[in-house]
Design an enzyme around this catalytic site. Structure first.
Site: not given
Length: 158
Positions: A49-50
């Site tokens: 996600r990052y």
């Protein structure tokens, strides 16, 4: 993207983005994903996600640079590495309460950022100096760049 579009609509509800004459320089500050192969499954999901969010932010910077081509606006992304923020400093101290801060920082770098060439955290003022340069006339030809301020923590060319 929704947030960016929403902010644009609030600022300029009736004016298409391509017609806005902007005289300011834009600098986006992001942290870029590093490479850590020893992640747990839970950390891997967070890293995905990052990384996706950072790729999106860099893509938005590229799009903004395209939209502002032919103007005095430059759009660049600053990607700082480990930086001595209050929260990171507090974390390092909490993990190593028996060490001085300088010793705890060295331990953190050795264990978490062994590829660092400066072998310390960047100071916020050092990152700010990069931003100050990018918004100055001396950097007028730097546009659509991702400026890595990582102290050599990422081992790649480019």
């Amino acid at each position: 993207m929704r947030g960016l579009s929403y902010r644009y609509k609030l600022a300029c509800p009736s004016l298409p983005l391509r017609y806005i004459q902007v005289k300011r320089l834009k600098v986006k500050i992001y942290s870029a994903p590093g490479k850590n192969l020893n992640l747990s499954l839970r950390q891997s999901h967070a890293r995905i996600r990052y990384s996706a969010s950072k790729a999106t932010q860099l893509s938005i910077s590229r799009s903004l640079a395209e939209v502002t081509k032919g103007t005095a606006v430059t759009v660049n992304a600053v990607l700082p590495g480990p930086t001595e923020t209050e929260s990171l400093k507090a974390f390092i101290e909490s993990v190593n309460p028996d060490l001085s801060y300088a010793e705890a920082e060295q331990k953190f770098m050795a264990e978490n950022r062994p590829s660092s060439l400066i072998y310390r955290l960047a100071k916020p003022a050092e990152v700010a100096n990069i931003v100050a340069f990018l918004v100055s006339e001396r950097a007028a030809v730097i546009n659509c760049a991702a400026i890595h301020a990582k102290g050599g923590t990422v081992q790649n060319i480019g």
